[in-house]
Motif scaffolding. Sequence first.
Motif, PDB file in Angstrom:
ATOM      1  N   VAL A  97      62.152  26.058  48.716  1.00 47.06           N
ATOM      2  CA  VAL A  97      61.890  26.821  50.486  1.00 47.06           C
ATOM      3  C   VAL A  97      62.519  26.437  51.353  1.00 47.06           C
ATOM      4  O   VAL A  97      63.014  25.480  52.036  1.00 47.06           O
ATOM      5  CB  VAL A  97      60.859  26.135  51.004  1.00 47.06           C
ATOM      6  CG1 VAL A  97      59.925  26.254  51.604  1.00 47.06           C
ATOM      7  CG2 VAL A  97      59.659  25.491  49.454  1.00 47.06           C
ATOM      8  N   ILE A  98      63.049  27.690  52.374  1.00 54.25           N
ATOM      9  CA  ILE A  98      64.021  28.092  52.603  1.00 54.25           C
ATOM     10  C   ILE A  98      63.229  29.021  54.265  1.00 54.25           C
ATOM     11  O   ILE A  98      62.787  29.354  54.417  1.00 54.25           O
ATOM     12  CB  ILE A  98      64.939  29.022  52.777  1.00 54.25           C
ATOM     13  CG1 ILE A  98      65.563  28.409  51.054  1.00 54.25           C
ATOM     14  CG2 ILE A  98      65.982  28.793  53.548  1.00 54.25           C
ATOM     15  CD1 ILE A  98      66.241  27.050  51.202  1.00 54.25           C
ATOM     16  N   GLY A  99      63.823  28.499  55.441  1.00 49.96           N
ATOM     17  CA  GLY A  99      63.347  28.808  56.358  1.00 49.96           C
ATOM     18  C   GLY A  99      64.141  30.004  56.703  1.00 49.96           C
ATOM     19  O   GLY A  99      65.608  29.700  56.955  1.00 49.96           O
ATOM     20  N   VAL A 100      63.171  30.975  57.224  1.00 51.57           N
ATOM     21  CA  VAL A 100      64.017  32.330  58.239  1.00 51.57           C
ATOM     22  C   VAL A 100      63.457  32.442  59.099  1.00 51.57           C
ATOM     23  O   VAL A 100      62.427  32.677  59.198  1.00 51.57           O
ATOM     24  CB  VAL A 100      64.264  33.441  56.481  1.00 51.57           C
ATOM     25  CG1 VAL A 100      65.027  32.787  55.123  1.00 51.57           C
ATOM     26  CG2 VAL A 100      63.249  33.900  56.856  1.00 51.57           C
ATOM     27  N   ASN A 101      64.551  33.516  59.800  1.00 49.17           N
ATOM     28  CA  ASN A 101      63.952  34.326  60.722  1.00 49.17           C
ATOM     29  C   ASN A 101      63.192  35.691  60.354  1.00 49.17           C
ATOM     30  O   ASN A 101      62.156  36.438  61.018  1.00 49.17           O
ATOM     31  CB  ASN A 101      64.765  34.791  61.380  1.00 49.17           C
ATOM     32  CG  ASN A 101      65.433  33.551  62.767  1.00 49.17           C
ATOM     33  OD1 ASN A 101      63.798  32.626  62.755  1.00 49.17           O
ATOM     34  ND2 ASN A 101      66.195  33.450  62.749  1.00 49.17           N
ATOM     35  N   GLU A 102      63.702  36.684  59.090  1.00 50.32           N
ATOM     36  CA  GLU A 102      63.365  37.600  58.653  1.00 50.32           C
ATOM     37  C   GLU A 102      63.147  37.778  57.108  1.00 50.32           C
ATOM     38  O   GLU A 102      64.052  38.200  56.431  1.00 50.32           O
ATOM     39  CB  GLU A 102      64.219  39.051  59.079  1.00 50.32           C
ATOM     40  CG  GLU A 102      64.212  39.316  60.667  1.00 50.32           C
ATOM     41  CD  GLU A 102      65.307  39.803  61.053  1.00 50.32           C
ATOM     42  OE1 GLU A 102      65.824  40.772  60.239  1.00 50.32           O
ATOM     43  OE2 GLU A 102      66.098  40.287  61.667  1.00 50.32           O
ATOM     44  N   PRO A 103      61.593  37.463  57.029  1.00 49.89           N
ATOM     45  CA  PRO A 103      60.990  37.318  55.486  1.00 49.89           C
ATOM     46  C   PRO A 103      61.056  38.804  54.844  1.00 49.89           C
ATOM     47  O   PRO A 103      61.240  38.705  53.267  1.00 49.89           O
ATOM     48  CB  PRO A 103      60.358  36.666  55.958  1.00 49.89           C
ATOM     49  CG  PRO A 103      59.434  36.736  56.822  1.00 49.89           C
ATOM     50  CD  PRO A 103      60.852  37.046  57.779  1.00 49.89           C
TER      51      PRO A 103
END
Length: 116
Positions: A97-103
């Motif tokens: 589970v990785i936080g991103v800006n552009e999924p």
Amino acid sequence: MATISLTDTHLQIRLTRFEKAFGLLRDLTIPLDRVRGATEDDGILRDIGMRAPGLAWPRKALIGTFRKWKFKDFVVWRGEPYLVVITLDSDKWDRLVIGVNEPEAIVRVINSASAR
């Protein structure tokens, strides 16, 4: 913020020093044949389970290993607006589970690479 990259044969997750230290994690390299797919999911943090070990700072950061029932998740979220959930067929982790800006772009690339 953790970075996700792909080679011809592997999925790589690179962490910052902060994420490594407070989450008690290290960079991951996972063979693509172990990657089932990826989705964009912003509701998973409400049902992530218990942290053991790692950092949990409400509404700011979740970094570490989170366990719920028989699932074991590798979580790196530091307030990014979107989450990418990568499902694995692995002995060590069930999901990343990785936080991103552009999924959208990340999900599309991972799904096309894992389909090969």
